[in-house]
Design a protein around this motif. Structure first.
Motif, short mmCIF file in Angstrom:
data_model
loop_
_atom_site.label_atom_id
_atom_site.label_comp_id
_atom_site.label_asym_id
_atom_site.label_seq_id
_atom_site.Cartn_x
_atom_site.Cartn_y
_atom_site.Cartn_z
N VAL A 8 0.85 -1.19 0.00
CA VAL A 8 0.00 0.00 0.00
C VAL A 8 0.89 1.24 0.00
CG1 VAL A 8 -1.87 1.20 1.20
CG2 VAL A 8 -1.65 -1.29 1.43
N LEU A 9 0.55 2.20 -0.83
CA LEU A 9 1.31 3.46 -0.83
C LEU A 9 0.35 4.64 -0.74
CD1 LEU A 9 4.34 4.76 -1.64
CD2 LEU A 9 3.02 5.41 -3.63
N THR A 10 0.61 5.52 0.21
CA THR A 10 -0.14 6.78 0.29
C THR A 10 0.86 7.92 0.12
OG1 THR A 10 0.09 7.02 2.69
CG2 THR A 10 -1.80 5.77 1.90
N GLY A 11 0.39 9.03 -0.41
CA GLY A 11 1.29 10.17 -0.61
C GLY A 11 0.60 11.48 -0.28
N ILE A 12 1.36 12.38 0.33
CA ILE A 12 0.82 13.71 0.67
C ILE A 12 1.84 14.76 0.24
CG2 ILE A 12 0.03 15.22 2.53
CD1 ILE A 12 -0.53 12.77 4.22
N ARG A 13 1.37 15.81 -0.42
CA ARG A 13 2.25 16.94 -0.75
C ARG A 13 2.43 17.84 0.46
NH1 ARG A 13 0.70 19.71 -6.48
NH2 ARG A 13 0.17 17.83 -7.63
N PRO A 14 3.65 18.13 0.83
CA PRO A 14 3.86 19.00 2.01
C PRO A 14 3.84 20.48 1.62
CG PRO A 14 5.96 18.18 1.24
CD PRO A 14 4.91 17.61 0.31
N GLY A 44 4.04 5.55 3.65
CA GLY A 44 3.45 6.89 3.75
C GLY A 44 4.48 7.89 3.27
N MET A 45 4.30 8.33 2.03
CA MET A 45 5.31 9.20 1.40
C MET A 45 4.96 10.68 1.58
SD MET A 45 6.52 9.35 -2.56
CE MET A 45 4.90 9.75 -3.14
N ILE A 46 5.96 11.45 1.93
CA ILE A 46 5.81 12.90 1.93
C ILE A 46 6.38 13.39 0.60
CG2 ILE A 46 6.34 15.06 3.12
CD1 ILE A 46 6.55 13.48 5.71
N ALA A 49 9.09 16.53 -3.55
CA ALA A 49 9.52 16.85 -4.92
C ALA A 49 8.31 17.22 -5.76
CB ALA A 49 10.28 15.66 -5.53
N GLN A 50 7.21 16.48 -5.57
CA GLN A 50 5.99 16.84 -6.29
C GLN A 50 5.45 18.18 -5.79
OE1 GLN A 50 1.60 15.20 -6.37
NE2 GLN A 50 2.89 13.79 -7.51
N GLY A 51 5.55 18.42 -4.50
CA GLY A 51 5.12 19.71 -3.95
C GLY A 51 5.85 20.88 -4.58
N SER A 140 5.91 11.31 -12.73
CA SER A 140 6.69 11.08 -11.51
C SER A 140 5.85 10.34 -10.48
CB SER A 140 7.29 12.39 -10.99
OG SER A 140 6.57 12.89 -9.90
N GLN A 141 4.54 10.59 -10.52
CA GLN A 141 3.67 9.84 -9.59
C GLN A 141 3.62 8.35 -9.97
OE1 GLN A 141 0.46 12.10 -8.12
NE2 GLN A 141 -0.70 10.34 -7.41
N ALA A 142 3.71 8.06 -11.26
CA ALA A 142 3.78 6.66 -11.68
C ALA A 142 5.07 6.02 -11.16
CB ALA A 142 3.72 6.57 -13.20
N ALA A 143 6.14 6.83 -11.13
CA ALA A 143 7.40 6.32 -10.57
C ALA A 143 7.25 6.06 -9.07
CB ALA A 143 8.53 7.32 -10.84
N ASP A 144 6.60 7.00 -8.36
CA ASP A 144 6.38 6.81 -6.92
C ASP A 144 5.69 5.47 -6.64
OD1 ASP A 144 7.22 9.45 -6.63
OD2 ASP A 144 5.17 10.25 -6.49
N ILE A 145 4.71 5.20 -7.45
CA ILE A 145 3.87 4.02 -7.19
C ILE A 145 4.59 2.73 -7.58
CG2 ILE A 145 1.75 2.85 -7.96
CD1 ILE A 145 0.52 5.75 -8.18
N ILE A 152 -1.91 -1.22 -4.12
CA ILE A 152 -3.09 -0.56 -3.55
C ILE A 152 -2.74 0.90 -3.25
CG2 ILE A 152 -4.70 -0.51 -1.60
CD1 ILE A 152 -5.09 -3.11 -2.84
N ILE A 153 -3.48 1.81 -3.88
CA ILE A 153 -3.20 3.23 -3.71
C ILE A 153 -4.46 3.92 -3.18
CG2 ILE A 153 -2.19 5.28 -4.79
CD1 ILE A 153 -0.49 2.76 -5.15
N PRO A 154 -4.52 4.17 -1.86
CA PRO A 154 -5.68 4.88 -1.31
C PRO A 154 -5.59 6.35 -1.70
CG PRO A 154 -4.47 3.66 0.40
CD PRO A 154 -3.58 3.75 -0.80
N ASP A 158 -10.06 12.89 -6.84
CA ASP A 158 -9.30 13.77 -7.74
C ASP A 158 -8.02 13.11 -8.23
OD1 ASP A 158 -8.28 13.99 -5.03
OD2 ASP A 158 -7.00 15.60 -5.79
N GLN A 159 -7.60 12.03 -7.54
CA GLN A 159 -6.35 11.38 -7.93
C GLN A 159 -6.57 10.19 -8.86
OE1 GLN A 159 -2.98 12.27 -6.98
NE2 GLN A 159 -4.18 14.13 -6.72
N LEU A 160 -7.82 9.88 -9.17
CA LEU A 160 -8.06 8.71 -10.02
C LEU A 160 -7.37 8.81 -11.38
CD1 LEU A 160 -11.76 7.83 -9.10
CD2 LEU A 160 -9.65 6.65 -8.41
#
Ligand code: TRP
Length: 351
Positions: A8-14, A44-46, A49-51, A140-145, A152-154, A158-160
């Motif tokens: 499972v990977l979750t990500g949040i922009r700081p 749980g990724m912060i 870089a995307q931010g 880059s988000q595809a790379a994160d995942i 599983i990406i919760p 808007d992220q679909l």
């Protein structure tokens, strides 16, 4: 223990402190997933870089918010013994994967990404042109995942489009270079609460720049002051007037946060939300009384979060150490994927 193979990977922009919109939109359900334990690893990724892709001119903001967001995550129940918490920019393998995936995506496909489209149209600061870094962040988000073999990406609705685009990249990569990457699946929180929370001013979106947020770290006084000045039904002038509850943020918040035990403790004349809402709609229920109740509900909900946050905030170097260790673990996984990717692409001269 679990025999699940889920990653499972979750990500949040700081890019700002987290607020109650994040709480109901993703944080609560992420913690639930974490505590149910149906995975071999959870990340749980912060996503600093995307931010930066739309804040490249404000490095202090992103830097400071890495700690703010880490504290918010810990405060709501992210548990480093269960979730590998890490900082995106400290994993250079992600950038390298992004570069290779860029070959697999057309400009037209990126232009069609609905999330990117909306974001571009909403950002006045892009009037001078769209930075390529921002434009390509879905890659880059595809790379994160894929770096973590996450399946599983919760995410919120808007992220679909991001997950959809990742799936396309995975399929394209695998069809050209051979079966290498894991295809992910988005999981959108089921709760009605996951619907986007409006701002305190009634704006459809709660957002930092709109100045209409209740933050997880707000003090009791700040919460009280914000609730007191909240937008309600502008046509509900006298107590006896019938009121609207559906476009009224006070009622929307109550429908999400008010539990039967809150009614029992603070407003025992009503058993539950529907009774309260029915009275307001009928007329005869004043805003002051409802706001007072909402304040009690939010205070009860946010106090334990704030107290945990204050505890973690007393030792930010321990929090940084959690992130450092998490980043080390995450980086090892990403490096393993990158070497598989490079082998598949025949970029392995020195093997
Ligand atoms: N784009 C996500 C957001 O703005 C954050 C994010 C970055 C993310 N990388 C991710 C989410 C990978 C899930 C998976 O909320």
């Amino acid at each position: 223990m679990t025999d699940s193979k889920n990653i499972v990977l979750t990500g949040i922009r700081p890019t700002g402190a987290l607020h109650i919109g994040h709480l109901v939109g993703s944080l609560q359900s992420n913690v639930e997933i974490q505590n149910q334990g149906d995975y071999v690893r959870m990340y749980g990724m912060i996503a600093d870089a995307q931010g930066l892709t739309d804040n490249f001119d404000n490095p202090e903001k992103v830097h400071e918010n890495v700690m703010e967001v880490a504290l918010d995550m810990l405060a709501v129940g992210y548990d480093p013994s269960k979730t590998v918490m890490f900082i995106q920019s400290e994993i250079p393998e992600l950038t390298e994967l992004t570069f290779y995936y860029m070959n697999l995506v057309t400009v037209a496909r990126l232009q069609r990404n609905p999330t990117v489209k909306t974001e571009i149209s909403q950002k006045e600061k892009f009037n001078g042109g769209i930075p390529v870094g921002f434009f390509t962040y879905p890659i880059s988000q595809a790379a994160d995942i894929t770096a973590f073999n996450a399946n599983i990406i919760p995410v919120g609705e808007d992220q679909l489009p991001m997950i959809e685009q990742t799936v396309e990249i995975v399929h394209k990569f695998n069809s050209i270079y051979g079966d290498t990457l894991v295809s992910p699946r988005a999981v959108v929180p089921q709760l009605q609460a996951a619907a986007r929370l409006p701002g305190t001013d009634g704006n459809a979106k709660m957002g930092k720049s709109l100045n209409n947020c209740i933050y997880l770290k707000d003090s009791a006084d700040e919460i009280a002051a914000k609730v007191k000045t909240m937008f309600t039904d502008p046509k509900h002038l006298r107590v006896e007037d019938p009121g609207n509850t559906t476009e009224n943020p006070v009622f929307i918040y109550l429908s999400i946060f008010a539990k039967p035990e809150h009614f029992a403790a603070f407003l025992p004349e009503y058993k539950n939300y529907s009774e309260l809402a029915a009275h307001y709609e009928r007329g005869g229920l004043g805003d002051v009384k409802v706001k007072k109740f909402l304040n009690s509900v939010l205070q009860e909900t946010l106090r334990p979060i704030r107290e945990r946050r204050e505890l973690f905030a007393q030792d930010t170097s321990a929090v940084m150490e959690v992130l450092r260790q998490g980043t080390e673990t995450a980086r090892a996984a990403a490096a393993e994927t990158l070497s598989r990717v490079k082998r598949a692409m025949k970029l392995n001269y020195f093997d």
